[in-house]
Design a protein around this motif. Sequence first.
Motif, mmCIF file in Angstrom:
data_model
loop_
_atom_site.group_PDB
_atom_site.id
_atom_site.type_symbol
_atom_site.label_atom_id
_atom_site.label_comp_id
_atom_site.label_asym_id
_atom_site.label_seq_id
_atom_site.Cartn_x
_atom_site.Cartn_y
_atom_site.Cartn_z
ATOM 1 N N GLU A 116 0.817 -1.222 0.000
ATOM 2 C CA GLU A 116 0.000 0.000 0.000
ATOM 3 C C GLU A 116 0.850 1.271 0.000
ATOM 4 O OE1 GLU A 116 -3.766 1.780 2.539
ATOM 5 O OE2 GLU A 116 -3.028 -0.227 2.974
ATOM 6 N N ILE A 176 -6.736 3.005 -3.304
ATOM 7 C CA ILE A 176 -5.687 2.090 -2.845
ATOM 8 C C ILE A 176 -6.227 1.183 -1.753
ATOM 9 C CG2 ILE A 176 -3.493 1.960 -1.584
ATOM 10 C CD1 ILE A 176 -2.656 4.520 -3.141
ATOM 11 N N THR A 177 -6.970 1.751 -0.812
ATOM 12 C CA THR A 177 -7.552 0.952 0.269
ATOM 13 C C THR A 177 -8.447 -0.137 -0.294
ATOM 14 O OG1 THR A 177 -7.460 2.841 1.751
ATOM 15 C CG2 THR A 177 -8.958 1.064 2.361
ATOM 16 N N VAL A 180 -6.047 -2.971 -2.219
ATOM 17 C CA VAL A 180 -5.060 -3.757 -1.488
ATOM 18 C C VAL A 180 -5.681 -5.050 -0.959
ATOM 19 C CG1 VAL A 180 -3.562 -3.780 0.547
ATOM 20 C CG2 VAL A 180 -3.663 -1.766 -0.895
#
Length: 184
Positions: A116, A176-177, A180
């Motif tokens: 991340e 991104i959260t 991932v």
Amino acid sequence: MEPEKNGVGSGGAGRQCPGEQLSHGDPEHSVQSPGPRGREMSFPQAPAGELAALSLACREIGTIIRSLGCCPSEGELHDLIAEVEEEEPTGYIRYEKFLPVMTEVLLERRYRPIPEDILLRAFEVLDPAKRGFLTKEELIKYMTEEGEPFSQEEMEEMLSAAIDPESNAIHYKDYITMMVIDDN
């Protein structure tokens, strides 16, 4: 939807899965396996005598590998397909040839996702003003003109998941959260 002659559906979302007609949805002939983010996934399993006849469409190999939590680049994916493909490419890979190679990939934890923090730094490089977002146009430019370019289909898929419809921008920390994969 009619299956193709060699036991492979035509692929894609909402379509028949490879080998699906062999199991006919019969729980006795499917295998449960933990998938990404802890979701259970069911894989059709052919009766032992039919395993040799099962084939996978080359165009579906990337989807299969990514559904198992692996994130190969397009170059790595092409190399893997070349490793398991027949000498005379047919567009299909025999399952019995794919299985040991994919098992090795999973055991060696090859093609792990990028962490991340590295993804965040990459997006921040593309956002020198530190706004916390990229416009749709900026994202399209970067993803199609720089590095390993996305195909039109890949670009549309990413945009549908990444772009906030209200602002028409990608708020990359949120994206991104969502992207991932948690290894725990």
